[in-house]
Each structure stands twice: as structure tokens, then as C-alpha cells.
Design a protein around this motif. Sequence first.
Motif, PDB file in Angstrom:
ATOM      1  N   HIS A  79      24.632  36.335  30.228  1.00 12.86           N
ATOM      2  CA  HIS A  79      23.906  37.421  30.237  1.00 12.86           C
ATOM      3  C   HIS A  79      24.428  38.679  30.998  1.00 12.86           C
ATOM      4  CE1 HIS A  79      20.236  39.494  30.041  1.00 12.86           C
ATOM      5  NE2 HIS A  79      19.797  38.643  29.083  1.00 12.86           N
ATOM      6  N   VAL A  80      25.078  38.402  32.083  1.00 13.42           N
ATOM      7  CA  VAL A  80      25.696  39.596  32.793  1.00 13.42           C
ATOM      8  C   VAL A  80      26.813  40.173  32.057  1.00 13.42           C
ATOM      9  CG1 VAL A  80      24.861  38.562  35.059  1.00 13.42           C
ATOM     10  CG2 VAL A  80      27.222  38.130  34.106  1.00 13.42           C
ATOM     11  N   GLU A  81      27.477  39.573  31.098  1.00 13.32           N
ATOM     12  CA  GLU A  81      28.503  40.311  30.331  1.00 13.32           C
ATOM     13  C   GLU A  81      28.082  40.797  29.042  1.00 13.32           C
ATOM     14  OE1 GLU A  81      32.382  40.919  28.769  1.00 13.32           O
ATOM     15  OE2 GLU A  81      31.694  40.904  30.771  1.00 13.32           O
ATOM     16  N   GLN A  82      27.245  40.159  28.270  1.00 12.72           N
ATOM     17  CA  GLN A  82      26.833  40.489  26.836  1.00 12.72           C
ATOM     18  C   GLN A  82      25.499  41.217  26.696  1.00 12.72           C
ATOM     19  OE1 GLN A  82      28.267  40.017  24.248  1.00 12.72           O
ATOM     20  NE2 GLN A  82      30.120  38.997  25.007  1.00 12.72           N
ATOM     21  N   HIS A  83      24.372  41.156  27.848  1.00 11.11           N
ATOM     22  CA  HIS A  83      23.388  41.638  27.405  1.00 11.11           C
ATOM     23  C   HIS A  83      22.658  42.316  28.750  1.00 11.11           C
ATOM     24  CE1 HIS A  83      23.011  38.975  23.903  1.00 11.11           C
ATOM     25  NE2 HIS A  83      23.528  38.001  24.900  1.00 11.11           N
ATOM     26  N   GLU A  84      23.435  43.088  29.316  1.00  9.20           N
ATOM     27  CA  GLU A  84      22.824  43.938  30.371  1.00  9.20           C
ATOM     28  C   GLU A  84      23.686  45.088  30.521  1.00  9.20           C
ATOM     29  OE1 GLU A  84      22.912  41.413  34.067  1.00  9.20           O
ATOM     30  OE2 GLU A  84      21.243  40.215  33.001  1.00  9.20           O
ATOM     31  N   THR A  85      24.105  45.623  29.292  1.00  9.24           N
ATOM     32  CA  THR A  85      24.865  47.178  29.373  1.00  9.24           C
ATOM     33  C   THR A  85      25.722  47.326  30.415  1.00  9.24           C
ATOM     34  OG1 THR A  85      22.363  47.560  28.692  1.00  9.24           O
ATOM     35  CG2 THR A  85      23.980  49.226  28.552  1.00  9.24           C
ATOM     36  N   GLY A  86      26.543  46.660  30.918  1.00 12.02           N
ATOM     37  CA  GLY A  86      27.310  46.910  31.987  1.00 12.02           C
ATOM     38  C   GLY A  86      26.933  47.118  33.251  1.00 12.02           C
ATOM     39  N   THR A  87      25.745  46.712  33.582  1.00 13.60           N
ATOM     40  CA  THR A  87      25.268  46.762  34.768  1.00 13.60           C
ATOM     41  C   THR A  87      25.866  46.278  35.952  1.00 13.60           C
ATOM     42  OG1 THR A  87      22.886  46.667  33.774  1.00 13.60           O
ATOM     43  CG2 THR A  87      23.179  46.111  36.003  1.00 13.60           C
ATOM     44  N   ILE A  88      26.681  45.121  35.756  1.00 15.22           N
ATOM     45  CA  ILE A  88      27.543  44.551  37.097  1.00 15.22           C
ATOM     46  C   ILE A  88      28.653  45.660  37.082  1.00 15.22           C
ATOM     47  CG2 ILE A  88      28.849  42.738  37.794  1.00 15.22           C
ATOM     48  CD1 ILE A  88      25.669  42.269  37.468  1.00 15.22           C
ATOM     49  N   GLU A  89      29.421  46.096  35.990  1.00 22.14           N
ATOM     50  CA  GLU A  89      30.401  47.121  36.198  1.00 22.14           C
ATOM     51  C   GLU A  89      29.982  48.231  36.724  1.00 22.14           C
ATOM     52  OE1 GLU A  89      31.745  43.987  33.030  1.00 22.14           O
ATOM     53  OE2 GLU A  89      29.793  45.052  33.513  1.00 22.14           O
ATOM     54  N   GLN A  90      28.571  48.762  36.334  1.00 26.31           N
ATOM     55  CA  GLN A  90      28.218  50.057  36.654  1.00 26.31           C
ATOM     56  C   GLN A  90      28.116  50.088  38.397  1.00 26.31           C
ATOM     57  OE1 GLN A  90      24.729  50.482  38.008  1.00 26.31           O
ATOM     58  NE2 GLN A  90      24.988  52.782  38.060  1.00 26.31           N
ATOM     59  N   GLY A  91      27.779  48.858  38.650  1.00 30.96           N
ATOM     60  CA  GLY A  91      27.647  48.788  40.228  1.00 30.96           C
ATOM     61  C   GLY A  91      28.978  48.491  40.835  1.00 30.96           C
ATOM     62  N   GLY A  92      30.009  48.644  40.131  1.00 28.35           N
ATOM     63  CA  GLY A  92      31.411  48.554  40.779  1.00 28.35           C
ATOM     64  C   GLY A  92      31.858  47.327  40.992  1.00 28.35           C
ATOM     65  N   HIS A 131      46.538  43.120  43.685  1.00 28.25           N
ATOM     66  CA  HIS A 131      46.579  44.190  42.452  1.00 28.25           C
ATOM     67  C   HIS A 131      45.598  43.751  41.795  1.00 28.25           C
ATOM     68  CE1 HIS A 131      50.378  45.600  43.856  1.00 28.25           C
ATOM     69  NE2 HIS A 131      51.007  44.487  44.244  1.00 28.25           N
ATOM     70  N   MET A 132      44.854  42.577  41.751  1.00 26.59           N
ATOM     71  CA  MET A 132      43.964  42.291  40.731  1.00 26.59           C
ATOM     72  C   MET A 132      42.567  42.178  41.461  1.00 26.59           C
ATOM     73  SD  MET A 132      45.704  39.382  38.346  1.00 26.59           S
ATOM     74  CE  MET A 132      44.151  39.281  37.225  1.00 26.59           C
ATOM     75  N   VAL A 133      41.553  42.214  40.740  1.00 25.93           N
ATOM     76  CA  VAL A 133      40.014  42.063  41.416  1.00 25.93           C
ATOM     77  C   VAL A 133      40.065  40.542  42.006  1.00 25.93           C
ATOM     78  CG1 VAL A 133      37.651  41.784  40.699  1.00 25.93           C
ATOM     79  CG2 VAL A 133      38.970  43.646  39.752  1.00 25.93           C
ATOM     80  N   LYS A 134      39.655  40.248  43.236  1.00 19.27           N
ATOM     81  CA  LYS A 134      39.204  39.069  43.462  1.00 19.27           C
ATOM     82  C   LYS A 134      37.972  38.253  43.043  1.00 19.27           C
ATOM     83  CE  LYS A 134      39.677  36.583  48.117  1.00 19.27           C
ATOM     84  NZ  LYS A 134      39.704  36.549  49.243  1.00 19.27           N
ATOM     85  N   PRO A 135      38.177  37.067  42.739  1.00 19.18           N
ATOM     86  CA  PRO A 135      37.133  36.341  42.237  1.00 19.18           C
ATOM     87  C   PRO A 135      36.034  36.297  43.623  1.00 19.18           C
ATOM     88  CG  PRO A 135      38.857  35.301  41.010  1.00 19.18           C
ATOM     89  CD  PRO A 135      39.432  36.296  42.343  1.00 19.18           C
ATOM     90  N   GLY A 136      34.938  36.679  43.359  1.00 21.82           N
ATOM     91  CA  GLY A 136      34.102  36.353  44.742  1.00 21.82           C
ATOM     92  C   GLY A 136      32.952  35.465  44.710  1.00 21.82           C
ATOM     93  N   MET A 137      32.331  35.295  43.341  1.00 24.36           N
ATOM     94  CA  MET A 137      31.435  34.173  43.244  1.00 24.36           C
ATOM     95  C   MET A 137      31.387  33.826  41.859  1.00 24.36           C
ATOM     96  SD  MET A 137      28.378  37.042  42.968  1.00 24.36           S
ATOM     97  CE  MET A 137      26.934  35.881  42.473  1.00 24.36           C
ATOM     98  N   VAL A 138      30.621  32.748  41.433  1.00 23.58           N
ATOM     99  CA  VAL A 138      30.540  32.299  40.163  1.00 23.58           C
ATOM    100  C   VAL A 138      28.809  32.177  39.479  1.00 23.58           C
ATOM    101  CG1 VAL A 138      30.429  30.048  38.931  1.00 23.58           C
ATOM    102  CG2 VAL A 138      32.498  30.713  40.472  1.00 23.58           C
ATOM    103  N   TYR A 139      28.953  32.975  38.439  1.00 24.21           N
ATOM    104  CA  TYR A 139      27.667  32.835  37.852  1.00 24.21           C
ATOM    105  C   TYR A 139      27.427  31.895  36.614  1.00 24.21           C
ATOM    106  CZ  TYR A 139      24.255  35.068  34.455  1.00 24.21           C
ATOM    107  OH  TYR A 139      23.270  35.258  33.387  1.00 24.21           O
ATOM    108  N   VAL A 140      26.385  31.228  36.424  1.00 19.43           N
ATOM    109  CA  VAL A 140      25.985  30.375  35.322  1.00 19.43           C
ATOM    110  C   VAL A 140      24.762  30.780  35.161  1.00 19.43           C
ATOM    111  CG1 VAL A 140      27.770  28.771  35.727  1.00 19.43           C
ATOM    112  CG2 VAL A 140      25.534  28.392  36.949  1.00 19.43           C
ATOM    113  N   SER A 141      24.118  30.316  33.904  1.00 18.47           N
ATOM    114  CA  SER A 141      22.686  30.243  33.470  1.00 18.47           C
ATOM    115  C   SER A 141      22.377  28.810  32.879  1.00 18.47           C
ATOM    116  CB  SER A 141      22.392  31.146  32.608  1.00 18.47           C
ATOM    117  OG  SER A 141      23.110  31.139  31.390  1.00 18.47           O
TER     118      SER A 141
END
Length: 354
Positions: free
Chosen positions: A86-99, A130-140
Motif C-alpha cells: 500500500h505504501v508503494e502503490q496507493h499512497e501517492t508517494g506519501t513516504i517519498e514526500q516525507g523524505g 552511497h545507497m539508501v539504508k534499509p531501516g525497517m520492514v513493512y508488510v500488510s
Amino acid sequence: MIRFECDYAEGCQPEILDLLSKTNFEQTPGYGGDEYTEKAARLIKKACECPNADVHFTIGGTHTNKTVIRSMLRDYEGVISVESGHVEQHETGTIEQGGHKVLTAYSLDGKLKPEHIRKIVENQQIYGFHMVKPGMVYVSNPTENGTMYSKAELTRLREVCDEYGLPLYLDGARMGYGLYARGNDLTMADYAKLCDVFYIGGTKVGALFGEAIVIVNDKFKPNFKYFIKQNGALLAKGRLLGIQFIPLFDERGLYYKGGKHRMDLAVKLQDCFEECGLKDHYGSTSNQLFPEMPRWLYEKLGEKYAFSYTEKIDDDNAVIRFCTSWATKESDVDELIKDLKNIFACENPAEYKL
């Protein structure tokens, strides 16, 4: 038009509306500092068998995901999710908008696997800062594809998260239905044991609106309300959220009754699809069903029923989503089943008149 396109088309359970009406002119502290919100939190802790959890109420799923994920990540970290999350497909880039970047893995059934996490983490370790570091895991759970994690699968995710020091966050927008999905072996207490943070969806399971965030890991408890406020998810009339979760989790158990009702009807409809030779594209076992349908069939059904077109298979076939809800009428499901059976009983199904 008989509607099966989503699970939040109706208002709310009548008992919730009644309690909101009865308390309408009461004066209580704002922002969740009222007795109703406190009672709802106690009921949820009891349901999760987790008395030390912190419980917070927010307005909706996107607000909730944004608030929780931002509170758990550093600026240079991202969240691991499947592509269909959901955070990737259905939230209009909300997570990316938050940085924060959503670090995705492809999964046909919509379930994240331990090997997905390993691949993403180990790939980042090669390139370091050089890359974004994985900081948590999201599942539904249920997933966006209607599939369900087993207790063993969620436990394996927990283990690989612990191996890499990643917190596990679970989106429970449809948790109430997943509890009664065919083959489910997870309880709310299991979610509390296996996740650092999760939320219990109210919007899709009989509330007017609202979700309940359950924070189990002490690390993420301090100052969480600041994040709720900062992300616009703190309701001034906070008691309107708390009140709604009381009938859902008190002795009336409407959260469970609504979930069971929906799943009983979903199973009935799924059995009919299978009898008609309509394969579920993802192998869904929840209230979201994804039959593969020929164009002539979904166009014909569209004359009488509302549903969602989700994915093109080829020029003549597509994946269609049918959703049952806590308020779905059994008579509506029976009507759809009758029409499907009559269509496939015809010598020329495409010519059947609804």
C-alpha cells in the motif's frame, strides 16, 4: 447497482453511530485525552494480550503509515516493502514526500519473503553510504493481493528482521477479516509478539473512520504523539476515534463479528468462482477476491454489479477484484452467484441477459 468494489462504502456499525449520538453533547478533553479513548486503548491491549503496549488512534490508513514510518526511520533510511504494498502503490508517494525511499521487491502473491529482505540489505551493504539504508520492514496482512501470511511465515520475517536489526511494522487495515480467512492461524496476540508496531484498521471493518496504532517495542514509544500531530493525524475531537473502537472491542465484539460476516460471504463467493472455472489470480483467501475473467463476462456483469478492474492479462482477459464488507448483504452475494451460475449454464453464455 450492487456494489462489490471496496470494503468501506458503507458508513459504520449502527452501535457506533448510536454511541456517538448519545455522547454528542458531552464535554471532554481534546486530542485523545478523554475517558473513552483511554477505555478503547485498554480494550485493545486486552485483545492483543499486551498490557504494556502504547495505543494511539489516528484518522486513516495513509496518515497512519506515514506517521509510523517517519517516526521509525532516520533521514537516510528507507522502508522495505513488496511492489504491491500500500505504501508503494496507493499512497501517492506519501513516504517519498516525507523524505524516505520505499525499497521494493517483486512478489506475485503480495507476500514479502526473507530472501527479499536479505537481497535488499546485502545489496546496500556492497555500496554502503552511497545507497539508501534499509531501516525497517513493512508488510500488510491480509496483503493487497488478498493473500495471508501464516504464523510460520511471519515468524521467519521476524527472525530475519532481528538478524539485520530491522523493526517490523504491520499494516492491519483489513486485520479483522484476516482473522477469519481460510487457513489463518494468526491471532492478535501473535501480532503483538511478532511485530514492533502494527495497526488495527477500523475504517474498513465497521468504523466511520480511524485506525488504532499498537506500539509494542519500547524504543518507538517516546514522543510518538509529536509525530502524530506533525503529520496531521491528530484529531482535535479525539474522543470521536476512541468511542468508535469501544463497541468494536468490548463485550459486543463487533470487530470480530464484522470480520467473520464478511469472510463467510467471501468464502461463499469464492467457491462459486471456482465452480465456474474462474481462477483467483493471486490465490486470495481473504475478503478481496481476484478472479481472472474474460472481457465478455466482466462487461456483462458490469451492467448490474460494481467491482474493480485491476490488471490486464491480455486483450481478452483481465483480473477483476470483488470485495465483501462488514455490511455486505447475503442476498446481494446470492444474486451474484445466481447470475454467474445461470450464465455458465447457458448454451451461449455471452448472450445471457441479466
